[in-house]
Every structure is written in structure tokens, then in C-alpha cells.
Motif scaffolding. Structure first.
Motif, PDB file in Angstrom:
ATOM      1  N   UNK A  46      38.267  31.973  37.942  1.00 38.37           N
ATOM      2  CA  UNK A  46      38.048  32.283  36.536  1.00 38.37           C
ATOM      3  C   UNK A  46      36.596  32.678  36.289  1.00 38.37           C
ATOM      4  N   UNK A  47      35.974  33.268  37.311  1.00 38.04           N
ATOM      5  CA  UNK A  47      34.627  33.808  37.127  1.00 38.04           C
ATOM      6  C   UNK A  47      34.706  35.032  36.212  1.00 38.04           C
ATOM      7  N   UNK A  48      33.611  35.326  35.544  1.00 42.11           N
ATOM      8  CA  UNK A  48      33.601  36.398  34.537  1.00 42.11           C
ATOM      9  C   UNK A  48      32.475  37.404  34.802  1.00 42.11           C
ATOM     10  N   UNK A  49      32.095  37.535  36.067  1.00 41.52           N
ATOM     11  CA  UNK A  49      31.009  38.437  36.421  1.00 41.52           C
ATOM     12  C   UNK A  49      31.282  39.888  36.062  1.00 41.52           C
ATOM     13  N   UNK A  50      32.547  40.307  36.137  1.00 40.98           N
ATOM     14  CA  UNK A  50      32.865  41.695  35.803  1.00 40.98           C
ATOM     15  C   UNK A  50      32.428  42.021  34.388  1.00 40.98           C
ATOM     16  N   UNK A  51      32.696  41.131  33.435  1.00 43.41           N
ATOM     17  CA  UNK A  51      32.388  41.399  32.034  1.00 43.41           C
ATOM     18  C   UNK A  51      30.908  41.187  31.720  1.00 43.41           C
TER      19      UNK A  51
ATOM     20  N   UNK B 234      46.789  32.429  36.115  1.00 45.70           N
ATOM     21  CA  UNK B 234      46.004  31.897  35.000  1.00 45.70           C
ATOM     22  C   UNK B 234      44.970  32.931  34.547  1.00 45.70           C
ATOM     23  N   UNK B 235      44.320  33.556  35.492  1.00 47.09           N
ATOM     24  CA  UNK B 235      43.299  34.561  35.168  1.00 47.09           C
ATOM     25  C   UNK B 235      43.873  35.658  34.276  1.00 47.09           C
ATOM     26  N   UNK B 236      45.045  36.130  34.607  1.00 47.65           N
ATOM     27  CA  UNK B 236      45.642  37.217  33.832  1.00 47.65           C
ATOM     28  C   UNK B 236      46.063  36.774  32.433  1.00 47.65           C
ATOM     29  N   UNK B 237      46.280  35.480  32.255  1.00 54.92           N
ATOM     30  CA  UNK B 237      46.664  34.982  30.939  1.00 54.92           C
ATOM     31  C   UNK B 237      45.478  34.778  30.006  1.00 54.92           C
ATOM     32  N   UNK B 238      44.310  34.459  30.556  1.00 57.14           N
ATOM     33  CA  UNK B 238      43.180  34.084  29.699  1.00 57.14           C
ATOM     34  C   UNK B 238      42.023  35.077  29.728  1.00 57.14           C
ATOM     35  N   UNK B 239      42.089  36.085  30.601  1.00 59.20           N
ATOM     36  CA  UNK B 239      41.011  37.063  30.694  1.00 59.20           C
ATOM     37  C   UNK B 239      41.439  38.405  30.106  1.00 59.20           C
ATOM     38  N   UNK B 240      40.490  39.194  29.585  1.00 56.72           N
ATOM     39  CA  UNK B 240      40.830  40.537  29.092  1.00 56.72           C
ATOM     40  C   UNK B 240      41.302  41.425  30.236  1.00 56.72           C
ATOM     41  N   UNK B 241      41.991  42.482  29.901  1.00 54.94           N
ATOM     42  CA  UNK B 241      42.448  43.445  30.897  1.00 54.94           C
ATOM     43  C   UNK B 241      41.532  44.664  30.879  1.00 54.94           C
ATOM     44  N   UNK B 242      41.266  45.210  32.054  1.00 48.99           N
ATOM     45  CA  UNK B 242      40.431  46.403  32.170  1.00 48.99           C
ATOM     46  C   UNK B 242      40.924  47.210  33.361  1.00 48.99           C
ATOM     47  N   UNK B 243      40.995  48.510  33.199  1.00 46.37           N
ATOM     48  CA  UNK B 243      41.538  49.363  34.257  1.00 46.37           C
ATOM     49  C   UNK B 243      40.702  49.308  35.527  1.00 46.37           C
ATOM     50  N   UNK B 244      39.411  48.998  35.399  1.00 41.24           N
ATOM     51  CA  UNK B 244      38.539  48.950  36.584  1.00 41.24           C
ATOM     52  C   UNK B 244      38.576  47.606  37.293  1.00 41.24           C
ATOM     53  N   UNK B 245      39.208  46.627  36.703  1.00 39.64           N
ATOM     54  CA  UNK B 245      39.241  45.269  37.266  1.00 39.64           C
ATOM     55  C   UNK B 245      40.649  44.949  37.749  1.00 39.64           C
ATOM     56  N   UNK B 246      40.861  45.078  39.048  1.00 42.84           N
ATOM     57  CA  UNK B 246      42.155  44.776  39.640  1.00 42.84           C
ATOM     58  C   UNK B 246      42.169  43.350  40.173  1.00 42.84           C
ATOM     59  N   UNK B 247      43.341  42.829  40.408  1.00 45.32           N
ATOM     60  CA  UNK B 247      43.486  41.487  40.966  1.00 45.32           C
ATOM     61  C   UNK B 247      44.458  41.549  42.139  1.00 45.32           C
ATOM     62  N   UNK B 248      44.313  40.593  43.046  1.00 40.94           N
ATOM     63  CA  UNK B 248      45.232  40.476  44.173  1.00 40.94           C
ATOM     64  C   UNK B 248      45.447  39.003  44.458  1.00 40.94           C
ATOM     65  N   UNK B 249      46.688  38.587  44.435  1.00 43.10           N
ATOM     66  CA  UNK B 249      47.018  37.185  44.626  1.00 43.10           C
ATOM     67  C   UNK B 249      47.259  36.842  46.083  1.00 43.10           C
ATOM     68  N   UNK B 250      46.196  36.485  46.778  1.00 39.60           N
ATOM     69  CA  UNK B 250      46.320  36.036  48.164  1.00 39.60           C
ATOM     70  C   UNK B 250      45.062  35.267  48.535  1.00 39.60           C
ATOM     71  N   UNK B 251      45.113  34.540  49.628  1.00 37.09           N
ATOM     72  CA  UNK B 251      43.942  33.814  50.109  1.00 37.09           C
ATOM     73  C   UNK B 251      42.867  34.791  50.558  1.00 37.09           C
ATOM     74  N   UNK B 252      41.616  34.396  50.406  1.00 30.90           N
ATOM     75  CA  UNK B 252      40.510  35.214  50.927  1.00 30.90           C
ATOM     76  C   UNK B 252      40.601  35.359  52.437  1.00 30.90           C
ATOM     77  N   UNK B 253      41.287  34.422  53.097  1.00 28.37           N
ATOM     78  CA  UNK B 253      41.445  34.467  54.543  1.00 28.37           C
ATOM     79  C   UNK B 253      42.605  35.366  54.970  1.00 28.37           C
TER      80      UNK B 253
END
Length: 272
Positions: free
Chosen positions: A91-96, A116-135
Motif C-alpha cells: 500500500x505504498x503511494x510513491x507513484x502518486x 486491497x490496493x485496487x480497492x483503496x487506491x486511485x486508478x491510473x493508466x500508467x500504474x499497473x499491478x501484478x499479483x505475484x511474489x517478488x520472487x
């Protein structure tokens, strides 16, 4: 009309993103805040969760976020159309907080956190998300790094096993020659103290790295061409200018202070 509350049930390492969100939001609501973060405030107010288990509010989370913001701003000046891949972005907000209108952003975190991020954060075309482990190396194939890449791992590596943390840095270096990575680590003593200062539900932090150890990374990994320590901005009290000046200038300071490292990856050798 107030917005509908979002009930959150994250636990273990995933729940630590709620801890840092609370601390940034609370800091941003102060009369003279160390960080300006309206998106964090709004997200914090929307979440239905018992934050009291995280203990006292720490300004260090806001200071760390500002340090990463500086790294992103510097990258944006050099690569205005580049991509930031934020591993364990939670839930970091560095993009904004970034003032760039051309940077692309990919937030990588576990599916439950991304939900959770998609429910509480604004949407922006330049900010994509991917649901997986960093590993999980699948995120690497999602990235177009032609215009430059900065990989961030804010508050992530400490919760990995040492081999996993060093392996992730190495994998990034080999996958993106000429790219950059910024990550933060804590020395062993601070890791142990931090765990005792909060309640027993906080997950352990197996990986630790001092500033002196981080400086030696290029010696052991030819895929890393150089490393630079990024200095945290000063805050208040024990995080104020004088204590921080001592921490960064006293010879033993490199062994005891939290470390934010900017690693540059070696470019691939030119083909003949």
C-alpha cells in the motif's frame, strides 16, 4: 457522504504494509508533516483494521518513503519515459507522490495485497499491478525496460531469507543490464530490537545488511557495477539533523544505521 469502509484481513508479512501505511498517513496529517501523502491518508481512512497491534507510530517510515521518492525523481530526470518496478509495493503511494507525468509504474505484490490496493487506491493508466511474489520471475516478462528501469524494494528484503534476498538482487541485475535498483536493509541489532519493540505477531526479519556490507556487493557480483548509499532525510528528535549527521559521519555509523542502497547494474557486453 463518507466512503464505504474496506475490511482487511492481511496477516504475517503482508500485514506490514498496513503498518507503514498507518505511519505515513498519521505523519501526513500532522500540522508540519515530514511527508505530503494525501493518497495514503484517504486509503488509511477507508480501511477497517485494528492498527493498534503495530505499536507506536514511527516517523522512520515517512523518512524512508521520502528517500525512495528522491531516487525515483532522480531516475525520472534521467529516464523520463522509464519504468519503475516496485517489488513488494503493498500500500505504498510513491507513484502518486512522484511529480512525473510520463513514468510508468508496475506494482508487484501478493494477490491478496493487490486486491486491497485496487480497492483503496486511485486508478491510473500508467500504474499497473501484478499479483505475484517478488520472487516469482513472471513479473520480469511483464516489463519493457527499453527506456530505462528502476526496481525498488522498499521494506521487502529484510523479510526474505538471506539467499532469497541476495538472489533477487542478482536476478534483477542479470535480467536488466544497465538498470538500477534501490533497496533498504537494517543491521542485525536493529532487526532484533525492532522485533522486540512491537507485538509478537510481527514476522521475523531473517535478512540484514549494513552499509559497509552493501558497499562490497560489486566485489562479489560482477553483474552489479556500482553501489551508492542514499542518505535518509532528517526528521525530528532522535531522527533529527544532529543525530543523523553523527550516524552518517562517525566511522562506526555504517555498522549501526539503516541503509538504503542504490545499485547500478552492469551493461551487457557489446556483441562483436
Amino acid at each position: 457522504m463518507s466512503e464505504r469502509k474496506v475490511t482487511v484481513t492481511l496477516d504475517q508479512v503482508s500485514a506490514t504494509t498496513l503498518w507503514t501505511l498507518r505511519d505515513r498517513a498519521q505523519e501526513a496529517m500532522r500540522p508540519r508533516p515530514l511527508i505530503v501523502d494525501p493518497v495514503a491518508i484517504r486509503a488509511y481512512r477507508r480501511i477497517d483494521y485494528d492498527f493498534s497491534g503495530f505499536g507506536r507510530i514511527r516517523q522512520s517510515h515517512a523518512l524512508r518513503a521520502r528517500c525512495f521518492d528522491r531516487a525515483v525523481a532522480d531516475f525520472a530526470r534521467r529516464h523520463p519515459r522509464g519504468v519503475v518496478v516496485a517489488l513488494g509495493d503493498g500500500l505504498e503511494t510513491g507513484f502518486w507522490r512522484s511529480d512525473s507525468d510520463s513514468l510508468r509504474w508496475l506494482s508487484v505484490d501478493l494477490p491478496s495485497v493487490i486486491e486491497v490496493r485496487q480497492q483503496v487506491m486511485p486508478q491510473d493508466a500508467r500504474a499497473e499491478v501484478m499479483g505475484c511474489s517478488a520472487l516469482d520471475a513472471r513479473w520480469i516478462g511483464r516489463v519493457d525496460a527499453e527506456d530505462g528501469i528502476l526496481i525498488t524494494a522498499q521494506g521487502l528484503l529484510g523479510y526474505l531469507q538471506p539467499a532469497e534476498a541476495l538472489g533477487l538482487i542478482d536476478e534483477c541485475a542479470h535480467a536488466f543490464p544497465g538498470g538500477e535498483m534501490v533497496f533498504d536493509t537494517v543491521p542485525g541489532w536493529l532487526r532484533r530490537r525492532s522485533h522486540h519493540d512491537t507485538d509478537s505477531t510481527r514476522p521475523p526479519m531473517p535478512f540484514h545488511l549494513t552499509a559497509r556490507q552493501a558497499a562490497r556487493l560489486p566485489r562479489h557480483n560482477p553483474a552489479i557495477s556500482a553501489v551508492t548509499e542514499l542518505r535518509l532525510p532528517a526528521g525530528r528528535g532522535l531522527c533529527g539533523p544532529i543525530p543523523f549527521a553523527l550516524a552518517y559521519h562517525v566511522p562506526l555509523g555504517s555498522l549501526v544505521r539503516p541503509t538504503t542502497t542504490h545499485a547500478q547494474f552492469a551493461r551487457a557486453p557489446a556483441q562483436r
